[in-house]
Design an enzyme around this catalytic site. Structure first.
Site, PDB file in Angstrom:
ATOM      1  CD  GLU A 123    -133.280  -0.230  77.831  1.00  0.00           C
ATOM      2  OE1 GLU A 123    -133.731   0.796  77.278  1.00  0.00           O
ATOM      3  OE2 GLU A 123    -133.649  -0.607  78.957  1.00  0.00           O
ATOM      4  CD  GLU A 159    -131.457   0.007  82.497  1.00  0.00           C
ATOM      5  OE1 GLU A 159    -132.691   0.236  82.392  1.00  0.00           O
ATOM      6  OE2 GLU A 159    -130.603   0.572  81.798  1.00  0.00           O
TER       7      GLU A 159
END
Length: 579
Positions: free
Chosen positions: A190, A309
């Site tokens: 991220e 995820e």
């Protein structure tokens, strides 16, 4: 690292594994009174297909060892026990074929040159990785919360960030270069960049990914053709971000590269705000759109996607009430599994602690996990809602739900082992399922508040769908006094369940910390206690209110009931009254 781990590290690997497995089993038996899951004596090691697309397909499904090696400052700091090989054996036995091991290196790496990683920590990361590999699992190893702790400062500290990032990957590459190709490296989790324009962010990420690629490839051993995973900005599946990543991957001209994104559903639904109380058309459209973009941007062009995820933000959270109504959450997970299969995307469940109880080795919510597991191979049916509300008093009438067949055949309704009679207990007309008044009267019995019966709607495949028959009356509230720290509103739920809260000033403008919507975030601005018969307004909500400006709250319940309430803040004092 415990003394048992330290001692085991000084022994040959095979003996160390045996000792640690024994320690884990004894700990479970003595500490929890439970038996550790049995592992195969010799797990089958996967053969890595030549093409990355085929290899990533064999990694489905995947699971995250979340809030563990990515926790800081230490592995157990966020509430999980030390990982053992038995944990990885459990994951394999449950059908997972790969595991993502997030690692936060910040507290274990010098912030100045030569940016050395603590040897003990590197050994521990290697130990857990080896256990997973020895269990026959693919492993994705990454650089995790470092992304916002220091990598994100590239715009103001470019050279130091690049030097530290490069040094980190040189050390990781050197340590793991001889591991089998079932180990994958993910450059950064991220990625985000402070004080940077969109164009600058693209440039920074391209620089990181390109440097990561060269360092790993130049390190030799199995790293010369190891599969490498590259993210978009924030790991979002937005089209411009995926286009930029696609350009980076194409420019590197390497057939062993994989794209990665994350997905946590349409934001209003995922956190239950702005009216996102149901898994409705907007939420379904968001999911379908994300997977279509993944497929068209990468998969259709020969680039595999590893969705690193997925889940729902802060759900399930065993420390607070669920933000998302249970049946609506189940619909999301079922749809997610189907869409991923259709798009050819491998998916990794984000599990910080909420799914697998790592103390007992049991799923915290077996029904939820059964549905997730079923979604890997087939669809499951549902209805428009998982609850029928029957009034506490007065005449009971027929009630209808819409069948979501999802391509399956509806086989009927069951109450326990008793099959309900089609025609007399219920009827089906097209997709309209109607429970007859006589059947509902029998099911609710004396009509005590709450769930009186739970039905199962069964379909030709997949998991059965539960329909709760619930007795209710309109909720009632009373006045309250408090401070800006919290205001607890006495609320008699009377069998009903809170869906959301709307907050507006007298002039019609939105009230609350999220001023772009009147419908405030569940568990952030307000939180119910259905058993304790209260709704608490939080400090974050109350401190955001204007002084001496009455706010009208409208509480919406899943039965369709609405209750209005008025709150006024004056300094640190807060009063509430029924409207």
């Amino acid at each position: 690292m415990t003394e048992s781990h330290q001692a085991a590290r000084r022994l040959p690997r095979r003996i160390a594994d045996m000792l640690l497995a024994l320690v884990a089993a004894v700990g479970l038996l003595l500490g929890a009174g439970l038996t550790a899951p049995a592992a195969d004596a010799a797990p089958k090691k996967p053969r890595v297909p030549a093409k990355a697309m085929d290899a990533v397909a064999t990694m489905q499904p995947s699971w995250n060892l979340g809030n563990t090696l990515d926790a800081f400052p230490n592995e157990t700091s966020w509430g999980n026990p030390l990982t053992t090989r038995a944990h990885l054996a459990k994951i394999r036995a449950e059908g997972f074929r790969s595991v993502r091991i997030p690692v936060t290196w910040t507290d274990h790496q010098s912030a100045t040159a030569p940016y050395a990683v603590d040897a003990t920590f590197m050994d521990r990361v290697e130990e857990v990785t080896d256990w997973a590999l020895d269990e026959g699992l693919y492993v994705v190893l990454n650089v995790h919360h470092d992304s916002w702790q220091w990598v994100g400062k590239m715009s103001t500290d470019h050279d130091n960030v690049m030097a530290r990032f490069n040094s980190l990957w040189k050390q990781i590459s050197s340590t793991f270069k001889d591991k089998p190709r079932t180990l994958l490296f993910e450059s950064i989790n991220e990625p985000e960049f402070e004080n940077a324009t969109a164009e600058q962010k693209d440039t920074f990420l391209n620089e990181l990914n390109t440097s990561f690629h060269k360092i790993v490839r130049d390190s030799g051993g199995q790293n010369t053709n190891r599969m490498l995973v590259l993210p978009t900005i924030y790991c979002k599946p937005d089209q411009p971000l995926m286009d930029t990543l696609h350009n980076t991957i194409r420019s590197l001209n390497d057939p062993h590269l994989i794209a990665t994104v994350h997905y946590y559903s349409w934001y209003p639904f995922s956190v239950n705000m702005a009216g996102g109380t149901h898994y409705d058309e907007a939420a379904r459209k968001d999911l379908d759109g994300a997977f279509t973009r993944m497929h068209d941007t990468f998969v259709a062009r020969g680039i595999p996607v590893y969705l690193g995820e997925y889940g729902l933000l802060s759900w399930p959270d065993h420390h607070h009430p669920s933000r998302v109504e249970r049946g609506e959450a189940l619909k999301y997970f079922e749809h997610f599994g189907y869409a991923a299969r259709r798009a050819g995307v491998t998916t990794a469940l984000w599990d910080p602690f909420a799914y697998l109880n790592r103390e007992s080795f049991q799923w915290r919510d077996q029904e939820l996990f059964d549905l997730i597991k079923s979604s890997w191979t087939t669809r499951s049916g549902s209805t428009s809602f998982d609850r029928l509300f029957v009034p506490k008093s007065g005449r009971i009438t027929d009630q209808s739900l819409t069948l979501n067949r999802n391509g399956l055949a509806f086989q009927g309704l069951w109450h326990g082992n008793q099959r309900l009679a089609a025609g007399s207990d219920y009827t089906v007309s097209g997709d309209k399922l109607t429970l007859k008044a006589a059947a509902l009267t029998r099911l609710v019995g004396d009509r005590s508040y709450g769930d009186n019966a739970t039905l199962q709607a069964r379909f030709s495949r997949g998991q059965a769908w539960k329909i709760h028959v619930t007795t209710y009356d309109a909720p009632q509230q009373s006045g309250a006094k408090g401070t800006t720290s919290a205001l607890t509103i006495p609320t008699r739920f009377r069998g009903d369940q809170l869906a959301t809260m709307e907050a507006k000033y007298g002039d019609g403008t939105n009230a609350g910390p999220a001023d772009w919507t009147a419908f405030q975030e569940f568990n952030i601005s307000f939180t119910p206690d259905h058993k304790g018969n209260t709704i608490t307004l939080t400090e974050k909500f109350l401190t955001s209110l204007r002084d001496d400006a009455p706010v009208t709250l409208t509480f919406y319940f899943y039965s369709g009931a609405k209750v209005t309430y008025q709150v006024t803040k004056s300094g640190t004092a807060v009063t509430g009254s029924t409207a």
